[in-house]
Design a protein around this motif. Structure first.
Motif, short mmCIF file in Angstrom:
data_model
loop_
_atom_site.label_atom_id
_atom_site.label_comp_id
_atom_site.label_asym_id
_atom_site.label_seq_id
_atom_site.Cartn_x
_atom_site.Cartn_y
_atom_site.Cartn_z
N SER A 143 2.31 3.36 9.57
CA SER A 143 1.43 2.18 9.67
C SER A 143 0.33 2.23 8.63
N ALA A 144 -0.25 3.41 8.44
CA ALA A 144 -1.31 3.56 7.44
C ALA A 144 -0.77 3.28 6.04
N LEU A 145 0.40 3.81 5.74
CA LEU A 145 1.00 3.57 4.42
C LEU A 145 1.30 2.10 4.20
N ASN A 146 1.79 1.41 5.23
CA ASN A 146 2.07 -0.02 5.10
C ASN A 146 0.79 -0.81 4.84
N ALA A 147 -0.28 -0.47 5.54
CA ALA A 147 -1.56 -1.15 5.33
C ALA A 147 -2.10 -0.87 3.93
N LEU A 148 -2.04 0.37 3.50
CA LEU A 148 -2.54 0.72 2.18
C LEU A 148 -1.71 0.07 1.08
N LYS A 149 -0.39 0.02 1.27
CA LYS A 149 0.46 -0.67 0.28
C LYS A 149 0.12 -2.15 0.20
N ALA A 150 -0.15 -2.74 1.35
CA ALA A 150 -0.49 -4.17 1.36
C ALA A 150 -1.79 -4.43 0.60
N LEU A 151 -2.72 -3.51 0.68
CA LEU A 151 -4.01 -3.67 0.01
C LEU A 151 -4.00 -3.24 -1.45
N ALA A 152 -2.91 -2.62 -1.88
CA ALA A 152 -2.83 -2.06 -3.23
C ALA A 152 -2.39 -3.11 -4.26
N GLN A 153 -2.96 -4.28 -4.16
CA GLN A 153 -2.70 -5.35 -5.11
C GLN A 153 -3.98 -6.18 -5.20
N GLU A 154 -4.36 -6.54 -6.39
CA GLU A 154 -5.68 -7.14 -6.62
C GLU A 154 -5.95 -8.39 -5.79
N SER A 155 -5.02 -9.34 -5.77
CA SER A 155 -5.25 -10.58 -5.02
C SER A 155 -5.27 -10.35 -3.52
N ARG A 156 -4.40 -9.47 -3.03
CA ARG A 156 -4.39 -9.19 -1.59
C ARG A 156 -5.67 -8.47 -1.17
N LEU A 157 -6.12 -7.54 -1.97
CA LEU A 157 -7.37 -6.85 -1.67
C LEU A 157 -8.54 -7.83 -1.68
N ALA A 158 -8.56 -8.72 -2.66
CA ALA A 158 -9.63 -9.72 -2.74
C ALA A 158 -9.58 -10.65 -1.52
#
Length: 106
Positions: free
Chosen positions: A5-20
Motif C-alpha cells: 500500500s505504501a509503495l502504491n501511494a508513493l508511486k502515485a505521488l511520484a509524478q509532478e502533476s499528481r503531486l501538485a
C-alpha cells in the motif's frame, strides 16, 4: 499500512502533476475542490487530469463525491496520515517523537 500500500501511494505521488494535485487538495481542506477548479489551477487538459485522479484514487489518496453536476475531489487525510505514520514508525530508533520534531540520523 503495509509495504504494498505504501509503495502504491508513493508511486502515485511520484509524478509532478499528481503531486501538485494532491498538494492542492490537501491545502483545500476537507471540502476539497471541484474537478474543474483543480484542472484550472493545474492548467492541464481535462482528460489528463482524469487519468491522474484515477491513479491517485486507486492508491487511496483521494476521494470524490458528486454534488449535482459537480464532482468534488478531496484528499483522504486518513490515508495520508497512515502513509506518514508508516514512513516514520521507526523514527528516532523507535522512541516517541513529537510531531514537530525533525528526526535526525543517529
Amino acid at each position: 499500512m503495509d509495504n504494498v500500500s505504501a509503495l502504491n501511494a508513493l508511486k502515485a505521488l511520484a509524478q509532478e502533476s499528481r503531486l501538485a494535485a494532491f498538494r492542492l487538495l490537501v491545502q483545500a481542506g476537507g471540502s476539497g475542490m471541484a474537478v474543474g477548479d483543480l484542472r484550472e489551477a493545474l492548467d492541464i487538459p481535462a482528460a489528463t487530469l482524469t487519468a491522474h485522479l484515477n491513479i491517485l484514487r486507486a492508491a487511496g489518496l483521494v476521494l470524490d463525491q458528486r454534488q449535482g453536476r459537480v464532482i468534488r475531489v478531496r484528499a483522504d487525510y486518513s490515508r495520508m496520515n497512515a502513509l506518514q505514520g508508516f514512513l516514520t514508525e521507526n523514527c528516532c530508533q523507535g522512541a516517541v517523537c513529537e510531531t514537530s520534531t525533525v528526526c535526525n540520523e543517529g
